[in-house]
Design an enzyme around this catalytic site. Structure first.
Site, mmCIF file in Angstrom:
data_model
loop_
_atom_site.group_PDB
_atom_site.id
_atom_site.type_symbol
_atom_site.label_atom_id
_atom_site.label_comp_id
_atom_site.label_asym_id
_atom_site.label_seq_id
_atom_site.Cartn_x
_atom_site.Cartn_y
_atom_site.Cartn_z
ATOM 1 N N SER A 57 -22.838 68.359 -32.292
ATOM 2 C CA SER A 57 -24.227 68.806 -32.107
ATOM 3 C C SER A 57 -24.251 70.289 -31.752
ATOM 4 O O SER A 57 -23.297 70.812 -31.161
ATOM 5 C CB SER A 57 -24.883 68.003 -30.987
ATOM 6 O OG SER A 57 -26.115 68.581 -30.605
ATOM 7 N N TYR A 89 -25.145 64.835 -22.595
ATOM 8 C CA TYR A 89 -24.914 64.847 -24.038
ATOM 9 C C TYR A 89 -24.172 66.112 -24.465
ATOM 10 O O TYR A 89 -23.198 66.046 -25.229
ATOM 11 C CB TYR A 89 -26.249 64.734 -24.761
ATOM 12 C CG TYR A 89 -26.137 64.649 -26.267
ATOM 13 C CD1 TYR A 89 -25.739 63.475 -26.881
ATOM 14 C CD2 TYR A 89 -26.434 65.751 -27.073
ATOM 15 C CE1 TYR A 89 -25.638 63.394 -28.263
ATOM 16 C CE2 TYR A 89 -26.340 65.680 -28.447
ATOM 17 C CZ TYR A 89 -25.939 64.496 -29.046
ATOM 18 O OH TYR A 89 -25.840 64.416 -30.416
#
Length: 238
Positions: A142, A155
């Protein structure tokens, strides 16, 4: 049929990018081993693969079950003797929260799914990838792994850890026929995106299927990239 005769293992294959990758690989001739927790979701993807004339093996499994991944590796060896493509796609967002406010069980679950499970995948599947004439491993990362975004601590930290883990693995196999890369799809029309940004207009979001070609290219025996961080969203806008 660019992947004809290849064996591809995909985690998080019941929906989103994993399901899109499975369909793209199957359409190119690969036999897909689909791993996810939800049997119903796996069966839906399998039906779509069969409609394309492809084939798949369904594996209902939580990727945090490390012993289960070991058993899967052994089963693949017994049945196929190798693995050509590994797509480590399964991931969870957890919650968006100040770093000091995360519930320990949520933080630990994010790390277990996004980092530890991929290490267990590498541990179990690396011997099979090395038995392929051109083993290809792709791990989904990501953009938040490379920039500071408040409230995304769990995350973002998990994806940053994944980036380093995969980079080290790529360096370790550089002398073999295995090639390992990271793929960042960017914002997509997925369940995770709805969790993070519930007010976004989904019609304006990129569908996961748009990344099929990029994931195919990273899976091909002809792919020579290794240890690269591939920005899929930039490829789409180029």
């Amino acid at each position: 049929m660019r992947l004809k005769g290849r064996l591809a293992l995909i985690t998080g294959a019941s929906r989103g990018l994993g399901a899109a990758a499975a369909l793209a690989y199957a359409a190119e001739g690969a036999h897909c081993v689909l791993v996810a927790r939800t049997v119903g979701g796996l069966e839906e993807v399998d039906d779509k693969i069969k409609a394309l004339g492809g084939s798949a093996t369904l594996v209902p499994l939580d990727v945090t079950d490390g012993d289960g991944l070991d058993r899967l590796g052994a089963a693949l060896y017994e049945r196929f003797g190798k693995l050509d493509v590994l797509l480590g796609n399964a991931g969870i967002l957890g919650t968006l929260s100040p770093v000091g406010h995360f519930e320990p069980k949520i933080f630990e679950r994010v790390m277990a799914v996004n980092v530890t499970a991929n290490w267990r995948l590498i541990r179990s599947m690396d011997p099979l990838l090395r038995r392929s004439d051109a083993g290809r491993a792709i791990f989904v990362t990501s953009g938040v792994s490379r920039r500071i975004v408040p409230y995304w601590g769990a995350y973002a930290a998990s994806k940053a850890a994944l980036d380093m883990l995969v980079g080290v693995y790529a360096a370790e196999v550089a002398h073999t026929q295995v090639r390992v890369n990271l793929f960042n799809p960017g914002p997509m029309r997925t369940f995770m995106r709805r969790e993070a940004f519930p007010g976004e207009n989904e019609a304006q979001q990129t569908p996961p299927e748009a990344h099929g070609e990029s994931l195919i290219k990273l899976a091909l025996p002809s792919c020579t990239m290794n240890g690269q961080w591939v920005a899929g969203d930039e490829a789409l806008s180029a």
